[in-house]
Design a protein around this motif. Structure first.
Motif, short mmCIF file in Angstrom:
data_model
loop_
_atom_site.label_atom_id
_atom_site.label_comp_id
_atom_site.label_asym_id
_atom_site.label_seq_id
_atom_site.Cartn_x
_atom_site.Cartn_y
_atom_site.Cartn_z
N VAL A 63 23.34 -34.75 -48.76
CA VAL A 63 23.21 -33.53 -47.96
C VAL A 63 24.22 -33.41 -46.82
CG1 VAL A 63 20.75 -33.34 -48.50
CG2 VAL A 63 21.46 -34.52 -46.41
N LYS A 64 24.91 -34.49 -46.45
CA LYS A 64 25.75 -34.39 -45.26
C LYS A 64 26.90 -33.40 -45.45
CE LYS A 64 28.42 -38.65 -46.14
NZ LYS A 64 28.75 -39.97 -45.54
N GLY A 65 27.45 -33.29 -46.67
CA GLY A 65 28.50 -32.31 -46.91
C GLY A 65 27.98 -30.90 -46.76
N GLU A 66 26.74 -30.66 -47.22
CA GLU A 66 26.15 -29.33 -47.10
C GLU A 66 25.84 -28.98 -45.65
OE1 GLU A 66 23.35 -28.17 -50.23
OE2 GLU A 66 23.49 -30.23 -50.94
N ILE A 67 25.42 -29.97 -44.87
CA ILE A 67 25.16 -29.71 -43.46
C ILE A 67 26.45 -29.33 -42.73
CG2 ILE A 67 24.56 -30.89 -41.29
CD1 ILE A 67 22.22 -32.13 -42.76
N ARG A 68 27.55 -30.01 -43.06
CA ARG A 68 28.83 -29.63 -42.47
C ARG A 68 29.19 -28.20 -42.82
NH1 ARG A 68 31.64 -35.23 -44.51
NH2 ARG A 68 30.93 -36.57 -42.78
#
Length: 417
Positions: A90-95
Motif C-alpha cells: 500500500v505504500k505506493g498507493e499512499i504516495r
C-alpha cells in the motif's frame, strides 16, 4: 470581511488516516467516521485512508461526499474483524493519494502501518500533521496468544513505537486528560492536547414530548464489544448478586468473541432468563435501548473515553462505571451515578441496587446530571477544536524532537522504510 475571518472560513482539504473504520464497531472507527461526516457537513473536502473490509484490491468509494480510499488488506488471524494492510502493498498507493489529493492537513488516528506511512509521506511533502491516539496496548493483548512475559515486552515496545510514529506530527491529541497523562507516563511529552471525541447529543436524547418507554422489569444496559477487557462477566455476576425481588434484567448490545462464554456464565449463575443478548444494534434502535434503560453500566478497564457512556449520558441515563482509565471523569458518586472497584462484582451489584432502588424522581435527577455533564463533550465543539488545530490556531504545536525517544529501531519501522 477581515483576513482572520477569511482564514477561518476557508474550506480545507483534510485527509484522515485510520487503521479501523466502519463497518468496524469500536470507538476509534466511530470517531473517525463522525469526524469525517462533521467536517464534510461544515463544507470541507474530506478523504479517508483506511483498510478495505473485505478481500480485493484497493479501491476508492464515495460515502455521501466523503471520499474513502480503501486499502488492500488481510484478515488478522487473532482478531474477529481487524484487517491489516501490508506496507509493501500500500505504500505506493499512499504516495499517489497524497500527490493527487494534496491535503492541507493529514490527521492520523493510528500508529501502525497506515498511520506510519501517512506520517512519513506527509512529512516529506511538508503537509501539516495531526495525530490522535485512541490506543492502549491492553486493547490488543487479549487477542495475542502469547505468554505474559511476551505481553509485557509487547506493551513496552508498543508505547515506544507509538511515541516514535506520532513524533512526526505537529500536534498530538488524546480524548481525555487521563489519556494524556497515560501517554506522558509512557514517554510522551506533556504538550499532548486533550480533545474530546465528542458526541452528537441530539442523536440520543429524548425528543420534546417523548416519554421513555421503560420495560416491565428494571433494566441495566451495556453497549460495546463483548471482549475480555470489557469485563462483561463481572456485570453478569453482579446481576446474579442483586436481590431476587428486584427482578432486574440485563441487556447486552454488541457482538464479540466472548459471547459464547458469557452465555455459558449466565446459565451457570442461573440468570440466563434475565440476560438478553441483543447482538449488533443499529443506531436508531440503540437510541431506544438507551432511553428504555434504568441505568447504564460500563465495567471495562481500557477505556480512553468511552463513547457509549457519553451516548447513555446524552440520553439522560444514570451510569455505573468502573473506576478505571477515563471512566471516573464521567461519573460522580451520588450525582449522576456511581463508580465501583474494577472487577468487584459485589460492589458493582451494590452500586446498581442503589440506582435501581432509588425513587423514579431520584433516577430522573441523576439522569439530568448526566445530560448536564455531557454538554462539554458536544461534537460541534470537537469539530471546531480540530479545525483550529488544523489551521494552527490552537496552542503551540508539539516539538517533534521532544516526542522521539533516543533509541528506537523497531521492526515495524524497518518494514516501511
Amino acid at each position: 470581511m477581515s483576513a482572520e475571518t477569511t482564514t477561518t472560513d476557508r474550506a480545507l482539504t483534510v485527509l484522515l488516516g485510520a487503521e479501523t473504520y466502519p463497518p468496524d464497531v469500536n470507538g476509534c472507527a466511530q470517531f473517525t467516521h463522525r469526524l469525517a461526516r462533521g467536517l464534510h457537513e461544515r463544507g470541507h473536502r474530506v478523504h479517508t485512508v483506511c483498510a478495505r473490509p473485505d478481500p480485493g484490491p484497493s479501491q476508492v468509494r464515495d460515502d455521501d461526499g466523503v471520499t474513502e480510499h480503501r486499502m488492500r488488506s488481510h484478515r488478522a488471524f487473532t482478531h474477529p474483524y481487524f484487517r491489516m494492510c501490508l506496507p509493501w502493498q500500500v505504500k505506493g498507493e499512499i504516495r499517489r493519494i497524497l500527490d493527487e489529493v494534496r491535503p492541507d492537513v493529514v490527521h492520523v488516528q493510528c500508529h501502525y502501518i497506515l498511520g506510519r506511512l501517512l506520517v512519513r509521506e506527509a512529512r516529506r511533502r511538508g503537509i501539516r500533521l495531526v495525530g490522535t491516539n485512541h490506543f492502549v496496548p491492553e486493547n490488543l493483548e487479549p487477542f495475542l496468544p502469547f505468554p505474559q512475559w511476551f505481553l509485557d515486552w509487547y506493551r513496552r515496545v508498543s508505547w515506544r513505537d507509538m511515541v516514535h510514529v506520532l513524533g512526526g506530527c505537529d500536534v498530538v491529541t488524546a480524548p481525555t486528560p487521563l489519556a494524556v497523562r497515560t501517554m506522558v507516563l509512557n514517554g510522551f511529552p506533556d504538550t499532548v492536547l486533550p480533545v474530546s471525541n465528542g458526541i452528537r447529543i441530539s442523536d440520543y436524547e429524548a425528543h420534546v414530548g417523548e416519554a421513555p418507554r421503560h420495560g416491565v422489569h428494571p433494566t441495566v444496559l451495556f453497549v460495546g464489544r463483548l471482549a475480555v477487557e470489557k469485563n462483561v462477566d463481572v456485570l453478569i455476576e453482579a446481576l446474579s448478586l442483586l436481590p431476587a425481588e428486584l427482578g432486574a434484567h440485563l441487556e447486552l448490545a454488541g457482538e464479540g468473541e466472548q459471547r459464547a462464554a458469557l452465555e455459558k456464565l449466565a446459565r451457570a449463575l442461573g440468570v440466563a432468563d434475565r440476560v438478553h443478548f441483543l447482538g449488533y444494534v443499529p443506531d436508531d434502535r440503540l437510541r431506544e435501548a438507551y432511553l428504555r434503560a434504568d441505568v447504564f453500566c460500563q465495567p471495562g478497564t481500557a477505556e480512553l473515553q468511552s463513547l457509549v457512556t457519553l451516548e447513555a449520558m446524552s440520553a439522560s441515563r444514570p451510569v455505573v462505571l468502573a473506576d478505571a482509565r477515563a471512566l471516573p471523569h464521567l461519573a460522580e458518586n451520588g450525582v449522576n451515578g456511581w463508580l465501583f472497584a474494577p472487577g468487584d462484582a459485589r460492589e458493582l451489584a451494590d452500586r446498581l441496587a442503589r440506582v435501581l432502588n432509588a425513587p423514579p424522581g431520584e433516577r430522573e435527577r441523576m439522569g439530568r446530571e448526566s445530560r448536564r455533564k455531557v454538554a462539554q463533550h458536544s461534537f460541534p465543539r470537537t469539530v471546531e477544536t480540530f479545525l483550529r488545530i488544523y489551521r494552527g490556531e490552537h496552542p503551540e504545536p508539539v516539538p517533534r524532537r521532544a516526542l522521539r525517544p533516543r533509541r528506537l529501531r523497531g521492526r515495524l519501522a524497518a518494514l516501511v522504510r
